[in-house]
Enzyme design. Structure first.
Site, PDB file in Angstrom:
ATOM      1  N   SER A  28       0.799  -1.213   0.000  1.00  0.00           N
ATOM      2  CA  SER A  28       0.000   0.000   0.000  1.00  0.00           C
ATOM      3  C   SER A  28       0.842   1.277   0.000  1.00  0.00           C
ATOM      4  CB  SER A  28      -0.960  -0.029   1.198  1.00  0.00           C
ATOM      5  OG  SER A  28      -1.860   1.039   1.167  1.00  0.00           O
ATOM      6  N   ASP A  41      -2.493   6.348  -3.760  1.00  0.00           N
ATOM      7  CA  ASP A  41      -1.348   5.712  -3.115  1.00  0.00           C
ATOM      8  C   ASP A  41      -0.817   4.523  -3.920  1.00  0.00           C
ATOM      9  OD1 ASP A  41      -3.548   4.061  -2.561  1.00  0.00           O
ATOM     10  OD2 ASP A  41      -2.669   3.359  -0.687  1.00  0.00           O
ATOM     11  N   ASP A  47      -1.252   1.318  -4.029  1.00  0.00           N
ATOM     12  CA  ASP A  47      -2.178   0.362  -4.645  1.00  0.00           C
ATOM     13  C   ASP A  47      -3.499   1.019  -5.036  1.00  0.00           C
ATOM     14  OD1 ASP A  47      -2.911   0.650  -1.960  1.00  0.00           O
ATOM     15  OD2 ASP A  47      -3.710  -1.377  -1.810  1.00  0.00           O
ATOM     16  N   ASP A  65      -5.922   2.606  -3.561  1.00  0.00           N
ATOM     17  CA  ASP A  65      -7.192   2.502  -2.848  1.00  0.00           C
ATOM     18  C   ASP A  65      -7.446   3.710  -1.950  1.00  0.00           C
ATOM     19  OD1 ASP A  65      -5.388   1.939  -0.824  1.00  0.00           O
ATOM     20  OD2 ASP A  65      -6.324   0.060  -0.193  1.00  0.00           O
TER      21      ASP A  65
END
Length: 466
Positions: A103, A249, A251, A253
Site C-alpha cells: 500500500s 497511493d 495500490d 485505494d
C-alpha cells in the site's frame, strides 16, 4: 525466523528480510488451506499485485503455490489497483482473493492483503485463521509443491485476466464521465508511481498525469497521498491552472486532493464533502461508519441528516465487515480510504477522485468553495497528523502514561476518552488521538480542532511529552 503477523491492513515486511519467498510460501499455503473449504472455491481465487519491487514475481509465486492445491487462480495480467481485485472477486463469484502490495509503506516493504468473497477486506476471524496456519507451516510441506507456474497455466489452473480493463469498464458505469469531459474541468493526477497509473487518462483523456511510470523506489517518496508527499502536485495545480489535483497511493485505494489554489484538502474534509454529496445530491441513505481517527465533521453532518454513526478501530477491514452486514451508506478512514454502498465494500482512490470531479461539475463549484460550504454549515475544522519514528522504549513509556490518564492536554481540559484503538482524548472543539501504527514501527498523533494554531499547540505538546 520472525513470526508472520497480519496488522491493520495485511501482512507486511521488509523485502528480503521478512518478506521472503520462503515466508510467502507459508502464507500462500495457509491461504490455500483456508479457502479450499469455501463454498465458492470451485470458481477459484483472484490474485493481483502493485508496482513494487518483485511484486509480479511474488504474485506469480503465490498463484503457483495455491494452484498446486488444485485451486483455480485468476491472476492479473499486469499490475492493477487493489479495488480491481476486490471488484473481480464477486464478478467471477470467487471464494476470495490476494493482493501483493504494501500500500503506502516505504519502497523497501511489500505485503499481502486478503480479500473476501463479497469484494472487500477479508473478515478479521478469517485473517486470524490464515495467520495462525501460516505460522504452523513446515518446510516439509514445500516439497508437495511440484508443478511449476507454466505447467499450471497449461493445465488451466492459472489463468491470466485483464483485471484493469474490468475495473475501468466498471468505473464507466458509476461516474458521469461525459459531464466531466464536457465541462472542460482541468484535472491533474499524481499516480505516485503506483498501481493507479495509466487509468485516469483512459477515463478522462484530457487529464494530465505525473509520476506515471514504473519506478519501484517511488522516487524516494512514500506513496501515501498526504500533504508532505505532494509538494510537486500542490505547486503544479495553481501554477498550471488546474481545477483539481488528485493523488492515489501505491495500490490506488486511497485518495488525496488538492484544490485550485494548491491547498491540500485533507481526508477528513474529503470524507465530509463526499458524505454531503451522496446524501444531498445522489439521494443515498443508510448509516455512516468511521474509524477512530476520523474527526467530528462526519458526526456533525450525520447528526444534521439524522444518520447513525458507528466508530470503529483503525483498519478498513472493520468498516467493510459492517458494510456487508448493515445498511451502510458510506464508511471510511482518516487515510483517504472510503467505501460507498453504490460501489464495492472497499476503498477506491480513483472512484473517489472522479466522484469529487463529478461533484464539482454537477454543483458548478470549485473544490475550495465546496469545502467552504461545509464550514459554513458546521463550523471550521482543521486537522493534522504526525508520524513519529521512535524507540520501543519511548513508545511503551508514552502509551503507559496515556493509559494512566490525562486531565488536560496542552492546557485544554480533557472531557472524555475513547480507547477502542489507542487513546482518543476529547477537549472543547477538538480531539487528540495517539496510537501505534499497525503496519510500521512508529507512533501516530492525530489532532482536529476549530483553530489551526490549537492543532499545532496540541501536537507540539504531545510529541514532546516526557
Amino acid at each position: 525466523m520472525a513470526k508472520i503477523k497480519f496488522g491493520t491492513d495485511g501482512w507486511r515486511g521488509i523485502i528480503a528480510q521478512d518478506f521472503t519467498f520462503e515466508n510467502l510460501t507459508k502464507v500462500a499455503i495457509a491461504t490455500a488451506k483456508f479457502y479450499r473449504k469455501h463454498k465458492k472455491i470451485k470458481n477459484g481465487l483472484v490474485i493481483g499485485y502493485d508496482t513494487r519491487f518483485l511484486s509480479k514475481e511474488f504474485a506469480e509465486h503465490v498463484a503457483t503455490v495455491i494452484a498446486n492445491f488444485g485451486i483455480k487462480v485468476l491472476l492479473s495480467d499486469g499490475y492493477c489497483p487493489t479495488p480491481a481485485v476486490s471488484l473481480a472477486i464477486p464478478k467471477f463469484n470467487c471464494a476470495g482473493g490476494v493482493v501483493v502490495t504494501a500500500s503506502h509503506n516505504p519502497y523497501k516493504y511489500n505485503g499481502y492483503k486478503l480479500k473476501g468473497d463479497f469484494g472487500g477486506p477479508e473478515e478479521i476471524e478469517s485473517i486470524e485463521k490464515v495467520e495462525k496456519e501460516a505460522n504452523k507451516v513446515s518446510k516439509s510441506e514445500f516439497e508437495k509443491l511440484r508443478k511449476s507456474f507454466e505447467q499450471l497455466k497449461e493445465k488451466g489452473l492459472i489463468e491470466l485476466v485483464d483485471l484493469k480493463k474490468i475495473y475501468i469498464d466498471d468505473l464507466k458505469t458509476k461516474i458521469d464521465l461525459s459531464a466531466i469531459k464536457n465541462s472542460g474541468l482541468k484535472i491533474i493526477h499524481d499516480a505516485m508511481y503506483g498501481a493507479g497509473q495509466g487509468i485516469l487518462t483512459q477515463l478522462v483523456p484530457s487529464a494530465v498525469v505525473i509520476h506515471n511510470e514504473f519506478n519501484p523506489s517511488f522516487g524516494n517518496v512514500n506513496p501515501e497521498p498526504i500533504a508532505k508527499n505532494l509538494g510537486e502536485l500542490m505547486k503544479l495545480v495553481p501554477e498550471k491552472g488546474f481545477d483539481i489535483g488528485l493523488a492515489t497511493d501505491g495500490d490506488a485505494d486511497r485518495i488525496g486532493a488538492v484544490d485550485e489554489k494548491g491547498n491540500f484538502v485533507d481526508p477528513q474534509r474529503v470524507f465530509a464533502i463526499l458524505l454531503k454529496y451522496f446524501y444531498e445530491d445522489k439521494g443515498l441513505r443508510g448509516d455512516v461508519v468511521k474509524t477512530v481517527s476520523v474527526g467530528l465533521m462526519v458526526d456533525k453532518l450525520a447528526k444534521k441528516y439524522g444518520l447513525k454513526v458507528y466508530e470503529l478501530p483503525v483498519g478498513f477491514k472493520h468498516v467493510a465487515t459492517l458494510m456487508v452486514t448493515k445498511d451502510i451508506m458510506i464508511g471510511g478512514e482518516e487515510s483517504g480510504g472510503i467505501g460507498v454502498k453504490t460501489h464495492i465494500p472497499e476503498r477506491d482512490g480513483l472512484f473517489l477522485g472522479l466522484t469529487i470531479c463529478e461533484m464539482m461539475v454537477k454543483r458548478g463549484k470549485k473544490l475550495s468553495e465546496i469545502v467552504d460550504e461545509i464550514f459554513s454549515e458546521i463550523g471550521p475544522h482543521f486537522y493534522k497528523r504526525i508520524d513519529l519514528h521512535t524507540t520501543e522504549e519511548h513508545k511503551q513509556k508514552l502509551l503507559g502514561k496515556l493509559k494512566r490518564g490525562l486531565r488536560e492536554i496542552a492546557g485544554y481540559k480533557v472531557n472524555n476518552v475513547l480507547t477502542i484503538d489507542g487513546f482518543k482524548f476529547f477537549f472543547d472543539d477538538g480531539w487528540l488521538l495517539v496510537r501505534a501504527s499497525g503496519t510500521e514501527p512508529l507512533l501516530r498523533f492525530y489532532c482536529e480542532a476549530d483553530d489551526p494554531a490549537k492543532v499545532d499547540k496540541v501536537l507540539d505538546w504531545i510529541v514532546n511529552l516526557k
